[in-house]
Design an enzyme around this catalytic site. Structure first.
Site, short mmCIF file in Angstrom:
data_model
loop_
_atom_site.label_atom_id
_atom_site.label_comp_id
_atom_site.label_asym_id
_atom_site.label_seq_id
_atom_site.Cartn_x
_atom_site.Cartn_y
_atom_site.Cartn_z
NE ARG A 193 47.63 -17.94 6.29
CZ ARG A 193 48.01 -16.65 6.31
NH1 ARG A 193 47.29 -15.74 5.68
NH2 ARG A 193 49.10 -16.28 6.93
CG ASN A 194 45.12 -20.16 11.20
OD1 ASN A 194 46.03 -20.97 11.07
ND2 ASN A 194 45.32 -18.86 11.21
N GLY A 285 39.66 -9.24 10.96
CA GLY A 285 40.35 -9.29 12.25
C GLY A 285 41.71 -8.62 12.19
NE ARG A 286 46.97 -8.42 17.17
CZ ARG A 286 48.17 -8.86 16.84
NH1 ARG A 286 48.31 -9.86 15.99
NH2 ARG A 286 49.24 -8.31 17.36
CG ASP A 287 48.83 -9.48 10.20
OD1 ASP A 287 48.86 -8.68 9.24
OD2 ASP A 287 49.71 -10.32 10.39
CG HIS A 288 41.58 -10.27 6.90
ND1 HIS A 288 40.46 -10.89 7.38
CD2 HIS A 288 41.65 -10.60 5.59
CE1 HIS A 288 39.87 -11.55 6.40
NE2 HIS A 288 40.58 -11.40 5.30
CB ALA A 289 44.85 -11.56 3.98
#
Ligand code: ZN
Length: 384
Positions: A193-194, A285-289
């Site tokens: 979302r980035n 990835g790290r902390d997905h969603a």
């Protein structure tokens, strides 16, 4: 090619032969104006992005999903896909009746065959799906604002709802065709979302070292204020691809869907959707969603441990950072350094630089990506 979740790619768009009859039924049924989030869910159901769903969830599926992370028939499914209706509307509906969904211009776009009318216990929903009932969680906050009455049932899509940047809308049937034409036997999906920073680029290229193709599929539905705008996402990726990727190994498309902020559960949902689009792998990835500090940084990785019926393979990647000693982007699996040698790479940091219009170090963002964000100016780069 990888099979859709449940084995069949669902298509609930109206056929030419049935159109006249479905339109007549839609004219007669009670009308429900829906917001963009619900319209996007209806669209995704219709095009098969949510296979095996054929409509909004009935009560049995809803309860099974929140309590067992599976549909009543057994397939893994982790987030509710619900049609919330005002209580007054529910009294007008018969269990075997129909309901017409209309968009913001009062145009009918889908017909729902009512199979189930039920009440959602929001606290249970929030605790099980988001892991919290804390009102400062954006998913909980949105849930609180919705009516607790829901209608489940198969839907038929009469026409596509209005979409911004329509040229990036792509159906699972189309990506599957494209992947086959390009002879991509393995395709890694990247959900975001980035806008792309160097850490994203690192992960994507890591995946591309073994996969034949990369499908960058940013989520471009409703987001919280302060997130990057849809235009910023597409234009930055176009710039990145133009300058730094082999064009014939990448595809960019928009995932027109609301962000749910459901962390680990949403990661599994994202994988199901990308399997339906024909991807063999998905980068997690790290902390997905995730959002804020509501989830552990690798909770989304662990969420896949309990899943056995997905064919798509999660690529559980650690969070990359920049290391001066190593001279590049690394992760804690590849670099032993710390302290002043290393610098974090994060969307939050990128946002801060863009908002303050500060020069961005190249280890954080490609200059061509920053140029796009600068050109769009702060007010167009972010959701307000
Ligand atoms: Zn290092």
């Amino acid at each position: 090619m990888i099979r859709p979740h449940g084995g069949t790619l669902i298509d609930c768009t109206v056929t030419a032969a049935a159109r006249a009859e479905v339109e007549r039924l839609a004219d007669e049924a009670p009308r429900l104006p829906v917001d963009r989030f619900t319209a996007m869910d209806a669209l995704n159901i219709a095009i098969g992005a949510y296979s095996p769903l054929r409509g909004f969830m009935a009560e049995a599926d809803y309860l099974s999903v929140i309590r067992q992370s599976a549909l009543a028939a057994g397939s893994t499914w982790t987030v509710p896909v619900l049609l919330h209706v005002p209580a007054g509307m529910a009294t007008k509906l018969r269990p075997d009746g129909r309901l017409t969904l209309v968009d913001s211009e009062a145009q009918p776009f889908a017909l729902v065959q009512v199979e189930s009318v039920f009440e959602v216990a929001k606290r249970e929903y929030a605790k099980l799906v988001f892991g919290t009932a804390d009102q400062s969680h954006p998913g909980v906050d949105r849930l609180t604002s919705l009516p607790s009455t829901c209608v489940g049932g198969a839907l038929t899509l009469l026409r596509e709802p209005e979409l911004e940047n329509r040229q990036y809308f792509i159906r699972p049937s189309e990506t599957r065709k494209l992947f086959a034409e390009r002879e991509w036997k393995s395709v890694a999906a990247f959900h975001t979302r980035n806008v792309p920073d160097r850490a994203h680029e690192y992960l994507q290229k890591l995946a591309l070292e073994s996969a034949d193709g990369l499908f960058v599929h940013p989520i471009v539905g409703w987001k919280k204020a302060g997130d990057f705008s849809q235009r910023a996402q597409f234009e930055t990726y176009e710039a990145l691809f133009e300058h730094y990727y082999p064009r014939d190994r990448v595809l960019l498309g928009g995932f027109y869907c609301q962000v749910r902020y459901a962390g680990p559960r949403e990661a599994v949902f994202h994988a199901i959707v990308r399997q339906n689009f024909g991807c063999s792998h998905i980068i997690i990835g790290r902390d997905h969603a995730g959002v804020g500090r509501f989830y552990g940084v690798y909770d989304a990785h662990r969420a896949f441990d309990a899943v056995s019926d997905l064919e798509i393979v999660p690529l559980r990647f650690a969070g990359p950072f920049y290391c001066r000693r190593c001279g590049g982007i690394v992760t804690d699996r590849t670099c032993p350094h710390g302290g002043d040698d290393v610098s974090e790479i994060s969307g939050t940091l990128v946002r801060k630089h863009v908002v303050n219009r500060e020069a961005v170090p190249e280890y954080l963002l490609r200059p061509e990506v920053f140029d796009v964000l600068e050109r769009l100016a702060t007010e167009e780069a972010f959701v307000r």
